[in-house]
Motif scaffolding. Structure first.
Motif, short mmCIF file in Angstrom:
data_model
loop_
_atom_site.label_atom_id
_atom_site.label_comp_id
_atom_site.label_asym_id
_atom_site.label_seq_id
_atom_site.Cartn_x
_atom_site.Cartn_y
_atom_site.Cartn_z
N MET A 1 -3.54 -10.88 -6.11
CA MET A 1 -4.03 -9.72 -5.27
C MET A 1 -5.43 -9.98 -5.21
N ARG A 2 -6.25 -9.73 -4.06
CA ARG A 2 -7.70 -9.74 -3.80
C ARG A 2 -8.20 -8.38 -4.68
N SER A 3 -9.27 -8.37 -5.29
CA SER A 3 -9.93 -7.11 -5.65
C SER A 3 -10.30 -6.05 -4.63
N LEU A 29 -2.82 4.53 -0.95
CA LEU A 29 -1.63 3.78 -1.79
C LEU A 29 -0.78 5.17 -2.04
N ALA A 30 0.36 4.90 -2.06
CA ALA A 30 1.40 6.04 -2.37
C ALA A 30 2.14 5.59 -3.64
N GLY A 32 3.38 2.38 -3.69
CA GLY A 32 3.08 0.89 -3.70
C GLY A 32 4.43 0.11 -3.68
N LEU A 36 2.14 -2.64 -2.43
CA LEU A 36 1.80 -3.86 -3.57
C LEU A 36 2.46 -5.17 -3.27
N VAL A 37 3.74 -5.28 -2.65
CA VAL A 37 4.26 -6.32 -2.14
C VAL A 37 3.58 -6.83 -0.91
N LYS A 40 0.07 -8.51 -2.25
CA LYS A 40 0.30 -9.80 -3.02
C LYS A 40 0.41 -11.00 -2.20
N ASP A 51 -5.72 5.87 -3.79
CA ASP A 51 -4.56 6.40 -4.40
C ASP A 51 -4.37 7.95 -3.91
N THR A 104 13.10 1.79 -7.55
CA THR A 104 12.39 2.12 -6.32
C THR A 104 12.33 3.45 -5.79
N MET A 107 9.54 5.36 -7.57
CA MET A 107 8.07 5.13 -7.07
C MET A 107 8.00 5.74 -5.60
#
Ligand SMILES: Cc1cc2nc3c(=O)[nH]c(=O)nc-3n(C[C@H](O)[C@H](O)[C@H](O)COP(=O)(O)OP(=O)(O)OC[C@H]3O[C@@H](n4cnc5c(N)ncnc54)[C@H](O)[C@@H]3O)c2cc1C
Ligand code: FES
Ligand code: FES
Lengths: 289, 163
Positions: A1-3, A29-30, A32, A36-37, A40, A51, A104, A107
């Protein structure tokens, strides 16, 4: 992941302010489980990640005079455990339990599901069948729209980049309306829908006064099968032939595709079966109590 | 860098992490807790399952910064040097794993289930484990181990009640 820079605003206004200031290099971001997938697997991620986990306005499920309000940050598990939803819109629970696996659902949020807006999204059909409204907030204030206007296409919603989905409203007239949901996947556990379907009905004196049928994964986004609805509305509750006719009509209203999960022909079979079953189940609910 | 403080298995731990660090990386690389495994990295396999504030989550899909101030339980939190958790003992007794890569996640998911529902049906066990994939043993012996733990628990409670 990029910062990225990570920010946790504590109010909706603060979240809108940081996202407007950093647009278009910002992502919300909820839970994720989609984001996040995605992050990545992408070379150019956002500069700022906001967030939404500490924004109180996006949480909670409550009954108001307008209907049942469900915050965008409510998780699928919270939907499954909500007494208000069990009482007023249990078909939402039938949909939530089919999403991913326990992890899943713990989250993932309903808001994230709607905003990702894949054609197979499992929260979509029941909300369409219950005529839900969504509220979105932007720098210029809030606006409310029917969920069918919110869904624009595959991974495309009516949200503009600087807007936040605040909540979902099931209108008061739809509370307690008999509704049902069915999902067909390649497996029972953790599988995306090949077809999903929902229906809601209003029955008066043994006659079907109103019908809504929603189909997912068979068109660019969730659709209503309006002609199938028209066949059912006005018929008597026991008219199984009308349900069969409606199921065949629904097939003609969808545009399923061939992909690696299933052929379009197989999806057409599932649309007919699914439409019939959700109508049958919704009507069983209408006559049960 | 972000300073985070996370209670892990009852112990408050601190770390400085870049914001894109997942909780799974922080557990393994910052704190040396390598029981939670990196399988798919996208939420499909459950090898990274941990409890956060009592709920099972995929640690590969949670940022370490999101866990700041929260309570995390990993497989290392279930046993001590001298004893195994009943689930771990049953998995071992019944050979419920071969390579063992899936086992920490399976056991955490099973613990999450039993914490809520001490007497699940077989279907409930299978549904609770739908997010935990095993590529060598299969699921029958996993379900058997969990069923055995429930039976032992029920017997123990029964003995206490009749005593
Ligand atoms: C293993 C696995 C299985 C899955 N199975 C299913 C399934 O069976 N059915 C299904 O429908 N989905 C499934 N999903 C997809 C996903 O879990 C759901 O869509 C989930 O509800 C997404 O919510 P989230 O909170 O995790 O969203 P996030 O990943 O946090 O966000 C998703 C997107 O929505 C945006 N967003 C989130 N909240 C808001 C808001 N309030 N306002 C504006 N934008 C917002 C984010 O910026 C991002 O672009 C699965 C995912 C995984 C990893
Ligand atoms: S590594 Fe997290 S689910 Fe596979
Ligand atoms: S024992 Fe090897 S993956 Fe399950």
């Amino acid at each position: 992941m990029r910062s990225f820079e990570y920010i946790t605003p504590a109010s909706l206004d603060a979240a809108l302010e940081v996202s407007t200031r950093n647009a278009p290099h910002v992502k919300l971001l909820a839970g994720g489980t989609d984001l996040l997938v995605e992050l990545k697997h992408t070379a150019n991620g956002p500069k700022v990640l906001v967030d939404l986990g500490r924004v109180p306005e996006l949480k909670g499920i409550e009954e108001t005079s307008a209907g049942l309000r469900i915050g965008a940050m409510v998780t699928h598990t919270e939907i499954m455990e909500s007494r208000l939803i069990a009482q007023h819109a249990p078909a939402m629970i039938a949909a939530a339990v089919t999403i991913g696996a326990v992890q899943t659902r713990n989250m993932g949020t309903i808001g994230g599901n709607l905003v990702t807006c894949v054609p197979s999204l499992d929260s979509g059909p029941v909300l369409v069948a219950l005529d839900a409204l969504v509220t979105v907030a932007g720098a210029k204030g809030k606006r409310q729209m029917p969920i069918t206007e919110f869904f624009v296409g595959p991974r495309k919603t009516a949200l503009s980049p600087d807007e936040i989905l605040v909540d979902i409203l099931i209108p008061a007239v739809m509370l307690g309306r008999p509704a049902s949901f069915r999902k067909f996947g390649l497996r029972k556990g953790q599988a995306l829908a090949l077809v999903n379907a929902a229906a809601s009905v209003a029955v008066e004196d043994g006659r079907i006064a109103d019908t809504r049928i929603a189909l997912g994964a068979v068109s660019p986004t969730v659709i209503r099968a309006l002609q199938a609805e028209a066949i059912v509305t006005g018929k008597n509750v026991g008219d199984t032939a009308a349900l069969r006719e409606a199921a065949e009509m629904a097939v003609t209203e969808a545009r399923p595709i061939d992909d690696f999960r299933a052929s379009a022909a197989y999806r057409r079979e599932l649309i007919a079966v699914g439409t019939f079953r959700v109508l049958e189940e919704a009507l069983a609910g209408a006559t049960a109590g | 860098m972000h300073h985070i403080e996370v209670t892990i298995n009852g112990v408050l731990r601190r770390a400085e992490v870049p914001p894109e660090t997942t909780l799974l990386s922080a557990l393994r690389d910052s704190w040396g807790l390598t029981g939670s495994k990196l399988g798919c990295d996208v939420g499909d396999c459950g090898a990274c399952t941990v409890l956060v504030d009592g709920l099972s989550v995929n640690a590969c899909l949670l940022l370490a910064v999101q866990a700041d101030g929260r309570e995390v339980v990993t497989i290392e939190g279930l046993s001590g040097f001298e004893y195994l958790h009943p689930l771990q003992a049953a998995f071992e007794r019944l050979s419920s794993y071969q390579c063992g890569f899936c086992a920490p996640g399976m056991i955490i998911s099973a613990k999450a289930l039993l914490d809520e529902n001490p007497a699940p049906t077989e279907l409930e066990i299978r549904e609770a484990l739908a997010g935990n994939l095993c590529r060598c043993t299969g699921y029958t012996k996993v379900v058997d181990a969990i069923t055995e733990v429930c039976r032992d628990h029920a017997n123990a409670v029964g003995v206490e009640e009749s005593a």
